[in-house]
Scaffold this motif. Structure first.
Motif, short mmCIF file in Angstrom:
data_model
loop_
_atom_site.label_atom_id
_atom_site.label_comp_id
_atom_site.label_asym_id
_atom_site.label_seq_id
_atom_site.Cartn_x
_atom_site.Cartn_y
_atom_site.Cartn_z
N VAL A 71 0.87 -1.17 0.00
CA VAL A 71 0.00 0.00 0.00
C VAL A 71 0.91 1.22 0.00
CG1 VAL A 71 -1.74 1.33 1.26
CG2 VAL A 71 -1.84 -1.18 1.25
N ILE A 72 0.66 2.13 -0.94
CA ILE A 72 1.40 3.38 -1.01
C ILE A 72 0.50 4.47 -0.47
CG2 ILE A 72 2.59 5.02 -2.51
CD1 ILE A 72 2.72 2.60 -4.56
N VAL A 73 0.94 5.17 0.56
CA VAL A 73 0.20 6.31 1.11
C VAL A 73 1.02 7.54 0.72
CG1 VAL A 73 -0.72 7.44 3.16
CG2 VAL A 73 -0.74 4.94 3.00
N CYS A 74 0.42 8.40 -0.11
CA CYS A 74 1.18 9.52 -0.64
C CYS A 74 0.40 10.82 -0.57
CB CYS A 74 1.62 9.22 -2.07
SG CYS A 74 0.32 8.65 -3.18
N GLY A 75 1.11 11.92 -0.76
CA GLY A 75 0.54 13.26 -0.70
C GLY A 75 1.64 14.26 -0.37
N LEU A 76 1.26 15.51 -0.28
CA LEU A 76 2.23 16.56 0.02
C LEU A 76 2.87 16.37 1.40
CD1 LEU A 76 0.25 19.70 -1.20
CD2 LEU A 76 2.22 18.64 -2.32
N PRO A 77 4.04 16.98 1.61
CA PRO A 77 4.60 16.99 2.96
C PRO A 77 3.60 17.63 3.93
CG PRO A 77 6.24 17.75 1.37
CD PRO A 77 4.94 17.64 0.64
N THR B 151 5.97 11.02 -0.38
CA THR B 151 5.18 12.03 -1.09
C THR B 151 4.61 11.47 -2.38
OG1 THR B 151 7.19 12.95 -2.04
CG2 THR B 151 6.28 14.06 -0.09
N SER B 152 5.41 10.98 -3.28
CA SER B 152 4.98 10.32 -4.53
C SER B 152 3.77 10.99 -5.16
CB SER B 152 4.70 8.84 -4.27
OG SER B 152 5.83 8.21 -3.73
N VAL B 153 3.88 12.28 -5.46
CA VAL B 153 2.73 13.03 -5.98
C VAL B 153 2.55 12.93 -7.49
CG1 VAL B 153 2.71 14.68 -4.05
CG2 VAL B 153 4.01 15.22 -6.13
N THR B 154 3.48 12.28 -8.18
CA THR B 154 3.36 12.13 -9.64
C THR B 154 3.26 10.65 -10.01
OG1 THR B 154 5.74 11.98 -10.05
CG2 THR B 154 4.77 14.19 -10.01
N ALA B 155 2.72 10.39 -11.18
CA ALA B 155 2.64 9.01 -11.68
C ALA B 155 4.05 8.43 -11.82
CB ALA B 155 1.89 8.97 -13.01
N LEU B 156 4.98 9.24 -12.28
CA LEU B 156 6.36 8.77 -12.45
C LEU B 156 6.96 8.33 -11.12
CD1 LEU B 156 8.81 8.37 -14.30
CD2 LEU B 156 9.43 10.75 -13.84
N TYR C 208 3.21 20.71 -4.94
CA TYR C 208 1.80 20.96 -5.22
C TYR C 208 1.57 21.20 -6.71
CZ TYR C 208 -2.73 23.27 -5.34
OH TYR C 208 -4.02 23.62 -5.64
N ALA C 209 2.47 21.95 -7.34
CA ALA C 209 2.35 22.26 -8.77
C ALA C 209 2.50 21.00 -9.63
CB ALA C 209 3.39 23.30 -9.17
N GLN C 210 3.11 19.95 -9.09
CA GLN C 210 3.35 18.72 -9.84
C GLN C 210 2.29 17.64 -9.61
OE1 GLN C 210 7.37 17.18 -9.39
NE2 GLN C 210 8.02 19.19 -8.69
N ILE C 211 1.37 17.85 -8.68
CA ILE C 211 0.43 16.80 -8.30
C ILE C 211 -0.34 16.25 -9.50
CG2 ILE C 211 -1.77 16.34 -7.13
CD1 ILE C 211 -0.82 17.89 -4.77
N ALA C 212 -0.31 14.95 -9.60
CA ALA C 212 -1.16 14.21 -10.54
C ALA C 212 -1.84 13.13 -9.70
CB ALA C 212 -0.33 13.59 -11.66
N LEU C 213 -3.12 13.31 -9.46
CA LEU C 213 -3.82 12.31 -8.65
C LEU C 213 -3.67 10.94 -9.29
CD1 LEU C 213 -7.07 14.24 -7.66
CD2 LEU C 213 -5.04 13.85 -6.28
#
Length: 167
Positions: free
Chosen positions: A12-18, A93-98, A146-151
């Motif tokens: 399970v990956i739990v991700c989001g902004l700092p 954080t892992s906010v992008t698909a990459l 935040y500018a890079q976020i891709a849900l």
């Protein structure tokens, strides 16, 4: 909130902004579920302290050049836990698909199931929490992420996906 489907997954990956609440959410919902937690920030602290004779790490010590060692260590830990058939929780954080792709690829290579929970906390709340946090990062880091976020999207390879807004 029923997280039963996530408790069955291998990763399970739990991700989001700092300061979005990832670690708080992870501890609250997964701590006593027999899962091994992996967090790059904790690895950075440990490796910095080890290589700097016990000095305490903080965000100002972050060095992108050294981060490849952190990522390599994280990968080896994940590989070890998969070999031992341990369930894993990645708290990053892992906010992008990459940035999430590496985890999906590792899980698929080992025939493991993977899901993602994105903690979608408003950036203003993350910055506010950051100011109260002793171990904070610069507001610019949060704004840039935040500018890079891709849900996340199931097409990335996730068996299960949950986006929590306003956490």
């Amino acid at each position: 909130m029923d997280l039963t489907v996530f408790h069955r997954l291998d990763m399970v990956i739990v991700c989001g902004l700092p300061n979005s609440g990832k670690s708080h959410f992870s501890a609250k919902h997964f701590k006593d579920m027999g899962r091994e937690r992996i967090n790059r920030k904790e690895l950075r602290k440990l490796l910095y302290s080890m290589t700097h004779f016990g000095d305490k790490w903080d965000g100002a010590n972050f060095d992108e050049k050294f981060d490849h060692v952190v990522k390599h260590t994280e990968k080896k830990i994940i590989e070890y836990y998969f070999r031992e058939n341990k369930k894993i929780l990645v708290d990053n954080t892992s906010v992008t698909a990459l940035s999430r792709r590496q985890y999906v690829n590792m899980a698929k290579e080992q025939g493991k199931s993977v899901g993602v929970i994105f903690i979608n906390t408003p950036v203003s709340r993350c910055i506010e929490r950051n100011h109260r946090n002793e171990d904070n990062v610069s507001d610019m880091v949060i704004s840039n992420l935040y500018a890079q976020i891709a849900l996340p999207d199931k097409s990335e390879g996730f068996r299960e996906l949950l986006v929590l807004n306003d956490y």
